[in-house]
Design an enzyme around this catalytic site. Sequence first.
Site, short mmCIF file in Angstrom:
data_model
loop_
_atom_site.label_atom_id
_atom_site.label_comp_id
_atom_site.label_asym_id
_atom_site.label_seq_id
_atom_site.Cartn_x
_atom_site.Cartn_y
_atom_site.Cartn_z
N SER A 11 0.82 -1.22 0.00
CA SER A 11 0.00 0.00 0.00
C SER A 11 0.84 1.26 0.00
O SER A 11 0.32 2.35 -0.20
CB SER A 11 -0.94 0.01 1.22
OG SER A 11 -0.18 0.08 2.41
N SER A 134 15.13 -6.87 3.31
CA SER A 134 15.94 -6.60 4.49
C SER A 134 16.26 -5.11 4.45
O SER A 134 15.38 -4.28 4.15
CB SER A 134 17.20 -7.48 4.42
OG SER A 134 18.10 -7.16 5.44
N TYR A 148 14.46 -2.22 14.90
CA TYR A 148 14.41 -2.43 13.44
C TYR A 148 15.67 -3.18 12.98
O TYR A 148 15.59 -4.16 12.23
CB TYR A 148 14.32 -1.06 12.77
CG TYR A 148 14.28 -1.09 11.27
CD1 TYR A 148 13.10 -1.37 10.59
CD2 TYR A 148 15.43 -0.80 10.51
CE1 TYR A 148 13.06 -1.36 9.20
CE2 TYR A 148 15.39 -0.79 9.12
CZ TYR A 148 14.19 -1.07 8.48
OH TYR A 148 14.16 -1.07 7.10
N LYS A 152 15.91 -6.86 11.12
CA LYS A 152 16.51 -7.05 9.79
C LYS A 152 17.69 -8.03 9.86
O LYS A 152 17.93 -8.79 8.92
CB LYS A 152 16.91 -5.71 9.17
CG LYS A 152 15.72 -4.78 8.88
CD LYS A 152 14.75 -5.35 7.83
CE LYS A 152 13.60 -4.44 7.50
NZ LYS A 152 12.67 -4.97 6.51
N1 NAP Z 1 12.21 3.27 2.57
C1 NAP Z 1 13.46 2.96 2.83
O1 NAP Z 1 14.34 3.83 2.77
C2 NAP Z 1 13.83 1.53 3.19
C3 NAP Z 1 15.18 1.25 3.40
C4 NAP Z 1 15.54 -0.05 3.73
C5 NAP Z 1 14.57 -1.03 3.83
N2 NAP Z 1 13.26 -0.73 3.63
C6 NAP Z 1 12.27 -1.80 3.78
O2 NAP Z 1 11.36 -1.76 2.70
C7 NAP Z 1 10.06 -2.16 3.13
C8 NAP Z 1 9.05 -1.05 2.79
O3 NAP Z 1 9.38 0.10 3.56
P1 NAP Z 1 9.03 1.57 3.08
O4 NAP Z 1 9.66 2.49 4.06
O5 NAP Z 1 9.38 1.77 1.68
O6 NAP Z 1 7.44 1.58 3.14
P2 NAP Z 1 6.39 2.12 4.24
O7 NAP Z 1 5.82 3.36 3.68
O8 NAP Z 1 7.01 2.13 5.58
O9 NAP Z 1 5.27 0.99 4.12
C9 NAP Z 1 5.13 -0.07 5.01
C10 NAP Z 1 4.16 -1.05 4.39
O10 NAP Z 1 4.03 -2.17 5.28
C11 NAP Z 1 2.65 -2.41 5.46
N3 NAP Z 1 2.46 -3.00 6.79
C12 NAP Z 1 2.86 -2.52 7.99
N4 NAP Z 1 2.48 -3.36 8.97
C13 NAP Z 1 1.81 -4.38 8.37
C14 NAP Z 1 1.15 -5.54 8.82
N5 NAP Z 1 1.07 -5.84 10.14
N6 NAP Z 1 0.58 -6.38 7.93
C15 NAP Z 1 0.65 -6.09 6.61
N7 NAP Z 1 1.25 -5.01 6.10
C16 NAP Z 1 1.81 -4.16 6.97
C17 NAP Z 1 1.95 -1.07 5.28
O11 NAP Z 1 0.61 -1.22 4.85
P3 NAP Z 1 -0.74 -1.17 5.75
O12 NAP Z 1 -0.58 -0.16 6.84
O13 NAP Z 1 -1.79 -0.82 4.75
O14 NAP Z 1 -0.90 -2.56 6.28
C18 NAP Z 1 2.77 -0.47 4.17
O15 NAP Z 1 2.30 -0.92 2.92
C19 NAP Z 1 10.18 -2.44 4.63
O16 NAP Z 1 10.41 -3.80 4.84
C20 NAP Z 1 11.41 -1.61 5.02
O17 NAP Z 1 12.04 -2.15 6.16
C21 NAP Z 1 12.86 0.55 3.33
#
Ligand code: NAP
Length: 279
Positions: A11, A134, A148, A152
């Site tokens: 989402s 991760s 966090y 990871k």
């Molecule tokens: N953005 C970055 O810079 C970055 C860097 C390194 C790693 N990551 C990893 O990439 C992934 C996405 O992160 P993001 O920061 O880009 O996105 P985000 O905007 O933090 O989105 C998080 C997503 O996880 C879903 N979520 C949270 N709790 C949930 C649950 N209990 N059941 C099902 N869905 C759940 C949320 O949807 P709902 O609330 O609709 O359920 C949302 O779609 C994560 O694993 C994060 O650790 C991101």
Amino acid sequence: MRKTVWVTGASSGLGLHTAMALRDAGWQVIAGARSFASEDAGKRPELAGMQLLPLDVTDPESITAFRKAALSVSGRVDALVQCAGMLVLGSCEETRPEEFLRVMNTNFLGMVRMNQEALPLMRKQRAGRIIMFSSINGLLGIPFQNAYTASKHAIEGYAEGLQMEKVPYGIQVTLIEPGDHRSGSDRYRLHGEGMSDGSPYADAYRQATEKIHHDESHGSDPDRLGRKVARLLDRRRMPFRKRIASPDQHLAVWLHTCLPDRLNQRILRSYYIKNEKKT
Ligand SMILES: NC(=O)c1ccc[n+]([C@@H]2O[C@H](COP(=O)([O-])OP(=O)(O)OC[C@H]3O[C@@H](n4cnc5c(N)ncnc54)[C@H](OP(=O)(O)O)[C@@H]3O)[C@@H](O)[C@H]2O)c1
């Protein structure tokens, strides 16, 4: 025939951009998130062409319902892409055990549960691909992002055993290790309840979390990451690890493997905390 992929956390943020790239590459995308329980989700134009299903990765009943609904759309699961995640910022001393549990339950156990739904299907198919998101924090720690980082690191260790067990069944596992990318939502970046102004770490915490927020909001392009993941899923052999990060974050990981630990920690600490007021 179109291949089917289940995408969790679709989402928002990197999960959304990855789901969009997979749809544009011709996959049948079955997208899961808690907010897809709302009828409004179907009105979001960026989600057009995907099958949206409610999914809470911390709730076994929700996961079973997701699997059943997904299998009624397509009897196969060619790939599972796991992006659902959240974080609670806080000091090691003040982050509550319940807050650690909440992060582990979503980021790590959520992936374990989803894999346990998909693996029997993939094993029968004698083929399947699992991508787990991760982070650079799966490789190194930074101050005040401890729950966090722990979640990871857990994913990284778990994935190694998973891949070794699944080789005979034609299942490939890949860890995506993103550096900072923009578009992640603040809704999933919580401050620990213990992190009040009276905390002995208040000043260092403020500096570090401002830096974390700054780096993420000025981070790399999430669309580009989505397209890279889609291309990866097209390869005959996927790499076990794929780091998608800026050059300085690649350098940080490299230094982490080469430098003495104390020196490395001093450098990382001074990156996040410049002039700490002593309390
Ligand atoms: N953005 C970055 O810079 C970055 C860097 C390194 C790693 N990551 C990893 O990439 C992934 C996405 O992160 P993001 O920061 O880009 O996105 P985000 O905007 O933090 O989105 C998080 C997503 O996880 C879903 N979520 C949270 N709790 C949930 C649950 N209990 N059941 C099902 N869905 C759940 C949320 O949807 P709902 O609330 O609709 O359920 C949302 O779609 C994560 O694993 C994060 O650790 C991101």
